[in-house]
Design an enzyme around this catalytic site. Structure first.
Site, short mmCIF file in Angstrom:
data_model
loop_
_atom_site.label_atom_id
_atom_site.label_comp_id
_atom_site.label_asym_id
_atom_site.label_seq_id
_atom_site.Cartn_x
_atom_site.Cartn_y
_atom_site.Cartn_z
N GLU A 247 -4.67 -20.20 -0.53
CA GLU A 247 -5.98 -20.69 -0.94
C GLU A 247 -5.97 -21.17 -2.39
O GLU A 247 -6.80 -21.97 -2.80
CB GLU A 247 -6.96 -19.51 -0.80
CG GLU A 247 -8.40 -19.85 -0.73
CD GLU A 247 -9.17 -18.64 -0.23
OE1 GLU A 247 -10.03 -18.16 -0.98
OE2 GLU A 247 -8.92 -18.17 0.89
N ARG B 249 -6.20 -24.88 -3.07
CA ARG B 249 -7.57 -25.41 -3.17
C ARG B 249 -8.24 -24.95 -4.46
O ARG B 249 -8.95 -25.72 -5.12
CB ARG B 249 -8.39 -24.95 -1.95
CG ARG B 249 -8.06 -25.73 -0.68
CD ARG B 249 -8.75 -25.13 0.55
NE ARG B 249 -8.06 -23.95 1.04
CZ ARG B 249 -8.65 -22.87 1.52
NH1 ARG B 249 -9.96 -22.80 1.57
NH2 ARG B 249 -7.93 -21.84 1.96
N GLU C 206 9.71 3.37 7.15
CA GLU C 206 9.44 1.97 7.47
C GLU C 206 10.16 1.60 8.76
O GLU C 206 11.38 1.74 8.85
CB GLU C 206 9.90 1.07 6.32
CG GLU C 206 9.89 -0.42 6.61
CD GLU C 206 8.54 -0.94 7.04
OE1 GLU C 206 8.48 -1.55 8.12
OE2 GLU C 206 7.55 -0.72 6.31
N GLU D 65 -4.50 -2.50 4.89
CA GLU D 65 -5.06 -3.23 6.03
C GLU D 65 -5.23 -2.36 7.27
O GLU D 65 -5.97 -2.73 8.19
CB GLU D 65 -4.19 -4.45 6.36
CG GLU D 65 -4.87 -5.45 7.26
CD GLU D 65 -4.05 -6.70 7.53
OE1 GLU D 65 -4.43 -7.48 8.43
OE2 GLU D 65 -3.01 -6.89 6.84
N ARG E 145 -13.43 -18.12 3.98
CA ARG E 145 -12.41 -18.49 4.95
C ARG E 145 -12.98 -18.74 6.34
O ARG E 145 -12.52 -19.63 7.06
CB ARG E 145 -11.33 -17.40 5.01
CG ARG E 145 -10.48 -17.37 3.77
CD ARG E 145 -9.51 -16.20 3.77
NE ARG E 145 -8.62 -16.30 2.61
CZ ARG E 145 -7.69 -15.41 2.33
NH1 ARG E 145 -7.52 -14.34 3.10
NH2 ARG E 145 -6.91 -15.57 1.28
N GLY F 121 -1.51 -15.23 -2.98
CA GLY F 121 -2.67 -15.46 -3.84
C GLY F 121 -2.71 -14.66 -5.13
O GLY F 121 -2.48 -15.18 -6.22
N HIS G 92 -4.88 -14.19 10.47
CA HIS G 92 -4.40 -13.81 9.14
C HIS G 92 -4.58 -12.33 8.84
O HIS G 92 -3.63 -11.65 8.48
CB HIS G 92 -5.11 -14.65 8.09
CG HIS G 92 -4.62 -14.42 6.69
ND1 HIS G 92 -3.29 -14.44 6.37
CD2 HIS G 92 -5.29 -14.16 5.54
CE1 HIS G 92 -3.15 -14.21 5.06
NE2 HIS G 92 -4.35 -14.02 4.54
N HIS G 93 -5.79 -11.82 8.99
CA HIS G 93 -6.08 -10.46 8.51
C HIS G 93 -6.99 -9.75 9.50
O HIS G 93 -7.91 -10.35 10.06
CB HIS G 93 -6.78 -10.53 7.15
CG HIS G 93 -6.88 -9.22 6.43
ND1 HIS G 93 -5.94 -8.80 5.53
CD2 HIS G 93 -7.81 -8.23 6.49
CE1 HIS G 93 -6.28 -7.61 5.05
NE2 HIS G 93 -7.42 -7.24 5.62
N GLY H 156 -7.68 -12.71 -2.29
CA GLY H 156 -7.46 -11.88 -3.47
C GLY H 156 -7.92 -10.45 -3.30
O GLY H 156 -7.53 -9.57 -4.06
N ASN I 297 3.71 -7.42 5.30
CA ASN I 297 2.98 -8.65 4.98
C ASN I 297 2.92 -8.93 3.48
O ASN I 297 2.71 -10.07 3.07
CB ASN I 297 1.55 -8.59 5.54
CG ASN I 297 1.46 -9.06 6.98
OD1 ASN I 297 2.34 -9.77 7.47
ND2 ASN I 297 0.42 -8.66 7.66
N ARG J 78 -12.83 -11.26 4.89
CA ARG J 78 -12.20 -10.85 3.63
C ARG J 78 -12.09 -12.03 2.68
O ARG J 78 -11.67 -13.11 3.08
CB ARG J 78 -10.81 -10.27 3.89
CG ARG J 78 -10.08 -9.90 2.60
CD ARG J 78 -8.77 -9.21 2.85
NE ARG J 78 -7.74 -10.07 3.41
CZ ARG J 78 -7.04 -10.97 2.73
NH1 ARG J 78 -7.31 -11.20 1.45
NH2 ARG J 78 -6.10 -11.67 3.32
N ALA K 54 0.83 -1.21 0.00
CA ALA K 54 0.00 0.00 0.00
C ALA K 54 0.87 1.25 0.00
O ALA K 54 0.61 2.20 -0.75
CB ALA K 54 -0.93 0.00 1.21
N HIS L 8 -7.12 -17.58 8.84
CA HIS L 8 -6.98 -18.28 7.56
C HIS L 8 -7.04 -19.77 7.84
O HIS L 8 -6.38 -20.26 8.76
CB HIS L 8 -5.66 -17.90 6.89
CG HIS L 8 -5.58 -18.31 5.45
ND1 HIS L 8 -5.47 -19.62 5.05
CD2 HIS L 8 -5.60 -17.57 4.31
CE1 HIS L 8 -5.42 -19.67 3.73
NE2 HIS L 8 -5.50 -18.44 3.25
#
Length: 579
Positions: free
Chosen positions: A385, A388, A164, A543, A409, A178, A513-514, A556, A172, A553, A143, A372
């Site tokens: 993911e 799958r 930073e 995020e 998820r 994905g 995860h998120h 993707g 992340n 979420r 971002a 996740h």
């Protein structure tokens, strides 16, 4: 998760004269000692440790890499060529034909270490003093760099500084595998994939249990296709389009062969920043915001040595990511997740919420935290993911399927937690492995159990053989018929009968995860107060913001969020300067 130590040097062009760092003299001789560097290969980051003795390279060790087993010879060749050197390598001279991406990544990693050994300044030795610039971006992940590049594109004379707190850029995003969701793209059309922005909107709202803020979802959907075009223009390869859970059709854009999106994206964005008037300072931690009246006018920053300075700016963009690595904060907001492992990098601690709420900024949906479903059970490494999506199934310790693997998820995670030990096995075959390059990462990390037959796979995983044989046979029949009578996986989602030996399994369990909640923002990426009015001069993307994803979420949509809204934030901040 590997601990990555990166030595880098930055050319100081972007800020006013009073920002000049205190630097030590540079020597061209390699200094004896151990030096570390990183590069990006075909399948992710490559970390090299270089030992220098008597001012030349004595030994090179590849500490971490995710390339395929077929690339090992190329890695060994480059390492052999590095020994005895007194200067940097070049791809033209030292690269290996037929393994260009791997060679480049290894050479970049070795060169970064060699530059450090030559005394090129590492961020940890620099100190900065009070200064000014036009735009400050806090956070050097996907971002933040999207924002910096987009802002610089509006006006080449803008002075932009990216801060930073970690010693490495990427956050992340470095671990994202994905892809980027977008509908009605030229790439989809070229592949014959029929999709619509309305379907993308509907899938996202349904996935988020309709807790999403509709205007933010609409904004993402509208700007996603042009963002794909923008990234492609910067050199990104988004030519492969896959399927993720909760999406009705294939809309997850990623590099050819299904290679991990994150490292590729960071390389593209980092290259773009080097072509602009953008300065990136790592190991520089923002500790607060500067204000004048109700407007934000800059940031307070801590140098690596603990000293502080201020950086005044006409606009500040917060792109610090979520708080998934702050386990105490997660447990406080969502007690049911107490004790869970995290998939987040160590810097995802949610620092920004304190600074923004201190000046009246609002947060939204902070308790909406996603786990996740498929973290490798022992090392807590994310298994994308997309495995799958490309055909894998989930079975429990008893060898039986228990869920539609392509459901959202939250649903799949809850189903796994109900199984024995709160775990499952992700099962796939050689055809699936060959269809997705990121699986090679897991193979090199020794996460795969393998069997030449299903009987052998059952033995190495301690799954009852008769049950696993019955499950695999039944699934293959349903896949060929195009109907999953047990759990409703659609024909589109059942991409492989899983009959091509050898067979593979990964033991998985859900992990944090998120964080869907975050700073309250509008479609202009402005940070809002509790009354819904924007804080002048303050923008946010990725995020760290809340409301877009609602209660859950979709895979993707995370990378889509950071690049779409990062780009919009950069444009909005630059536009503020011209008013």
């Amino acid at each position: 998760m590997a601990v990555i130590v990166v030595c880098s040097f930055v050319i100081f062009t972007a800020c006013a004269n009073d920002d000049n760092p205190v630097v030590e003299p540079v020597t061209e001789l390699l200094q004896d000692g151990e030096w570390t560097g990183s590069g990006e290969g075909r399948s992710g980051s490559i970390i090299a440790k270089v030992v220098v003795k008597n001012h030349q390279v004595e030994q090179v060790t590849i500490v971490s890499q995710s390339e395929s087993v077929f690339a090992q010879d190329a890695i060994n060749t480059v390492v052999e060529k590095a020994v005895g050197r007194t200067d940097v390598m070049t791809v033209e001279v030292d690269g290996v034909t037929g393994a260009t991406l791997t060679s480049t990544g290894v050479i970049d990693a070795i060169n970064m270490a060699i530059l450090a050994a030559k005394g090129k300044q590492t961020e940890s030795t620099k100190t900065y003093k009070d200064g000014t610039c036009d735009i400050v971006v806090v956070g050097a992940g996907g971002a933040g760099l999207s924002a910096a590049v987009a802002a610089a594109e509006t006006d080449e004379n803008l002075k932009i500084v990216v801060l930073e707190k970690q010693g490495i850029i990427g956050g992340n995003t470095n671990y994202s595998t994905g892809g980027i969701n977008a509908a009605e793209t030229d790439i989809q059309k070229s592949l014959g994939i029929e999709d619509s922005k309305q379907l993308f909107y509907d899938d996202t709202m349904q996935g988020g249990k309709y807790e999403n803020i509709p205007s933010l979802v609409q904004n993402l959907v509208e700007h996603a296709p042009v963002t794909i075009t923008w990234l492609s223009g910067l050199g990104a390869d988004l030519s492969d389009v896959g399927l993720m859970g909760g999406s009705s059709v294939k809309r997850t854009h990623r590099p050819k062969g299904g290679t991990a999106i994150g490292p590729h994206l960071m390389k593209i964005l980092n290259n773009a920043t080097s072509n602009k008037n953008i300065e990136i300072r790592t190991s520089n931690k923002v500790v607060g915001l500067l204000t004048s009246g109700d407007a934000v006018t800059g940031v307070k920053v801590q140098n690596a040595d603990g000293s502080n300075y201020t950086l005044k700016a006409k606009a500040v963009i917060i792109a610090t990511g979520g708080f998934g690595a702050n386990l105490a904060m997660v447990a406080r907001l969502q007690p049911s997740l107490s004790g869970f492992a995290t998939l987040n990098h160590p810097g995802a601690t949610g620092d920004a919420f304190e600074w923004v709420t201190a000046i009246g900024g609002a947060t939204i949906q902070m308790a909406n935290i996603q786990i996740h479903p498929t973290a490798e059970a022992e090392n807590h490494i994310l298994i994308t993911e997309a495995v799958r999506g490309n055909g894998a199934i989930l079975v429990n310790h008893e060898g039986k399927r228990f869920v539609n693997e392509m459901d959202t998820r939250d649903v799949v995670s809850a189903a796994i937690l109900e199984q024995t030990q709160g775990e499952a096995f992700l099962i796939f075959d050689q055809a699936v492995r060959q269809s997705l390059a990121s699986i090679e990462t897991y193979a090199n990390q020794h996460l795969l159990k393998e069997g030449n037959t299903i009987d052998e796979l059952a033995t190495v995983t301690a799954i009852p053989t008769s049950n696993l044989l019955a499950t695999m046979s039944h699934y293959a029949a349903q896949q060929k018929a195009g109907i999953d009578e047990d759990f409703g996986r659609t024909a589109t989602q059942m991409t492989a009968p899983l009959e091509t030996a050898p067979y593979y399994a990964v033991r998985v369990t859900p992990a944090i995860h998120h964080t869907m909640g975050g700073l309250s923002v509008n479609t202009e990426t402005q940070v809002l107060k509790a009354d819904g009015t924007p804080i002048p001069g303050l923008f946010a993307a990725g995020e760290v913001t809340g409301g877009l994803h609602g209660a859950n979420r979709l895979g993707g949509n995370g990378v889509a969020d950071i690049v779409v809204n990062g780009r919009l934030a950069g444009q909005a901040a630059a536009q503020r300067l011209h008013h």
